[in-house]
Design a protein around this motif. Structure first.
Motif, PDB file in Angstrom:
ATOM      1  N   PHE A  26       0.895  -1.267  -0.104  1.00 23.27           N
ATOM      2  CA  PHE A  26      -0.086   0.014  -0.032  1.00 23.27           C
ATOM      3  C   PHE A  26       0.898   1.281   0.045  1.00 23.27           C
ATOM      4  CE2 PHE A  26      -2.548   3.297   2.012  1.00 23.27           C
ATOM      5  CZ  PHE A  26      -3.474   3.339   1.144  1.00 23.27           C
ATOM      6  N   HIS A  27       0.607   2.183  -1.076  1.00 25.59           N
ATOM      7  CA  HIS A  27       1.590   3.315  -1.165  1.00 25.59           C
ATOM      8  C   HIS A  27       0.512   4.282  -1.723  1.00 25.59           C
ATOM      9  CE1 HIS A  27       2.335   1.116  -4.918  1.00 25.59           C
ATOM     10  NE2 HIS A  27       1.868   2.433  -5.406  1.00 25.59           N
ATOM     11  N   VAL A  28       0.660   5.725  -1.481  1.00 22.43           N
ATOM     12  CA  VAL A  28       0.084   6.741  -2.047  1.00 22.43           C
ATOM     13  C   VAL A  28       1.035   7.627  -2.773  1.00 22.43           C
ATOM     14  CG1 VAL A  28      -1.661   8.773  -1.694  1.00 22.43           C
ATOM     15  CG2 VAL A  28      -1.964   6.514  -0.255  1.00 22.43           C
ATOM     16  N   TYR A  29       1.024   7.594  -4.187  1.00 24.79           N
ATOM     17  CA  TYR A  29       2.043   8.597  -4.678  1.00 24.79           C
ATOM     18  C   TYR A  29       1.030   9.793  -5.206  1.00 24.79           C
ATOM     19  CZ  TYR A  29       5.412   4.863  -4.581  1.00 24.79           C
ATOM     20  OH  TYR A  29       6.130   3.930  -3.981  1.00 24.79           O
ATOM     21  N   ASP A  30      -0.188   9.354  -5.863  1.00 24.28           N
ATOM     22  CA  ASP A  30      -1.073  10.209  -6.665  1.00 24.28           C
ATOM     23  C   ASP A  30      -2.519  10.178  -5.993  1.00 24.28           C
ATOM     24  OD1 ASP A  30       0.368  11.492  -9.097  1.00 24.28           O
ATOM     25  OD2 ASP A  30       0.718   9.180  -9.215  1.00 24.28           O
ATOM     26  N   PHE A  31      -2.828  11.360  -5.258  1.00 29.27           N
ATOM     27  CA  PHE A  31      -4.108  11.540  -4.553  1.00 29.27           C
ATOM     28  C   PHE A  31      -4.890  12.349  -4.948  1.00 29.27           C
ATOM     29  CE2 PHE A  31      -5.083  13.010   0.219  1.00 29.27           C
ATOM     30  CZ  PHE A  31      -6.155  12.626   0.133  1.00 29.27           C
ATOM     31  N   VAL A  32      -6.026  11.972  -5.535  1.00 32.60           N
ATOM     32  CA  VAL A  32      -7.011  13.013  -6.061  1.00 32.60           C
ATOM     33  C   VAL A  32      -7.864  13.425  -4.805  1.00 32.60           C
ATOM     34  CG1 VAL A  32      -9.038  12.983  -7.631  1.00 32.60           C
ATOM     35  CG2 VAL A  32      -7.086  11.616  -8.304  1.00 32.60           C
ATOM     36  N   PHE A  33      -7.939  14.796  -4.827  1.00 29.36           N
ATOM     37  CA  PHE A  33      -8.868  15.414  -3.892  1.00 29.36           C
ATOM     38  C   PHE A  33     -10.095  16.267  -4.639  1.00 29.36           C
ATOM     39  CE2 PHE A  33     -10.502  19.024  -1.259  1.00 29.36           C
ATOM     40  CZ  PHE A  33     -10.647  18.599  -0.216  1.00 29.36           C
ATOM     41  N   ALA A  34     -11.032  15.530  -4.797  1.00 31.11           N
ATOM     42  CA  ALA A  34     -12.278  16.185  -5.511  1.00 31.11           C
ATOM     43  C   ALA A  34     -13.176  16.879  -4.846  1.00 31.11           C
ATOM     44  CB  ALA A  34     -13.064  14.902  -5.997  1.00 31.11           C
ATOM     45  N   SER A  35     -13.557  18.353  -5.334  1.00 33.97           N
ATOM     46  CA  SER A  35     -14.213  19.208  -4.408  1.00 33.97           C
ATOM     47  C   SER A  35     -14.878  20.166  -5.287  1.00 33.97           C
ATOM     48  CB  SER A  35     -13.226  20.095  -3.550  1.00 33.97           C
ATOM     49  OG  SER A  35     -13.714  20.672  -2.671  1.00 33.97           O
ATOM     50  N   ASN A  36     -15.870  20.893  -4.806  1.00 33.99           N
ATOM     51  CA  ASN A  36     -16.313  22.145  -5.413  1.00 33.99           C
ATOM     52  C   ASN A  36     -15.552  23.153  -5.131  1.00 33.99           C
ATOM     53  OD1 ASN A  36     -17.156  22.792  -2.971  1.00 33.99           O
ATOM     54  ND2 ASN A  36     -19.411  22.383  -3.490  1.00 33.99           N
TER      55      ASN A  36
END
Length: 274
Positions: free
Chosen positions: A147-157
């Motif tokens: 488990f790793h996080v290199y690319d993190f999408v933060f979706a928002s208005n």
């Protein structure tokens, strides 16, 4: 961040979440609080009272302890500080209550991967926790050997009400040394020009002191489709979403998502309450 809570019913799905929590604990020296909600007929049963007059309740308590022992002996938990916690409570508010009591930093829990995000966002156990949690929740839908996080999408208005949740997302991005892909989905019903969208996002991130991000405007038929499609295109490791308490994620993920789209959404999702 020091403490992770992992709810478990001793299923494979719950174990997937625990394995992710174990990897995080080993990497960042976290403690894991493994919680089992024991559905007893009488809530007043004291789990510490060995002289309980309810032999059936004590039987289930002992059975839960045996399952804990088997789980705690697994190799992936070696050298990790894990606390066994049993709470006689069959309501999901019991999870949040325990988080407050233990001062938990975030929750990691599993969700069945068969139906993808549909199971997560429509009436599942995970969604019930997300609806009530004022603590970030990381939902895992499959086993992650690494488990790793290199690319993190933060979706928002990217309205002001979401600034607090973005600050929480930044904490996790820094923890993982990840890049945040700020995402606004443009739809026909709620159209905004690319220029105005970029201006809003730029103003939103001002003074956050986090530079490892990209700004993305994505056109799609719905917000939920846009989030999932964008995450797929960049092969994101994690999707971050802001939630509105008891409204859950309905404003992002509605029942009209096609089965094909939902079934391919296997990425972990992290929720932050506004």
């Amino acid at each position: 961040m020091k403490k992770i809570l992992v709810p478990t019913d001793f299923s494979k799905t719950a174990e997937h979440a625990l394995k992710v929590a174990a990897q995080l604990a080993k990497t960042y020296d976290f403690e894991i609080y493994l919680l089992h909600l024991l559905e007893l007929p009488l809530q007043e049963v004291d789990p510490l009272n060995a002289h309980s007059e309810l032999p059936e309740a004590m039987f289930f308590m002992k059975l839960a302890h045996q399952k804990f022992e088997a789980l705690m002996s697994k190799d992936f938990l070696k050298d990790i500080k894990v606390h066994e916690t049993i709470k006689p409570d069959n309501s999901f508010s019991g999870i949040i209550d325990k988080c407050h009591e233990l001062k938990i930093d975030f929750i990691v829990m599993g969700s069945h991967g068969v139906s993808g995000l549909k199971e997560l966002f429509i009436g599942s156990n995970a969604e019930k926790v997300v609806r009530t949690s004022d603590i970030p929740v990381l939902v895992v839908k499959k086993e992650h050997a690494d488990f790793h996080v290199y690319d993190f999408v933060f979706a928002s208005n990217f309205k002001n009400e979401c600034k607090h949740t973005y600050k929480q997302a930044i904490e996790f991005a820094r923890l993982f040394d990840a890049k945040i892909h700020l995402l606004m989905v443009n739809t026909a019903s709620k159209f905004i020009t690319s220029k105005d969208a970029k201006s809003r996002i730029t103003e939103f991130v001002k003074n956050t002191r986090f530079e490892n991000y990209s700004i993305n405007i994505y056109n799609d038929k719905s917000v939920e489709a846009g989030i999932l499609n964008f995450a797929s295109e960049i092969d994101a490791d994690l999707i971050g979403i802001s939630t509105y308490g008891r409204q859950g994620l309905a404003h992002f993920f509605s029942s009209n998502i096609s089965e094909d789209l939902v079934n391919h959404a296997k990425r972990p999702v992290m929720t932050f309450k506004i």
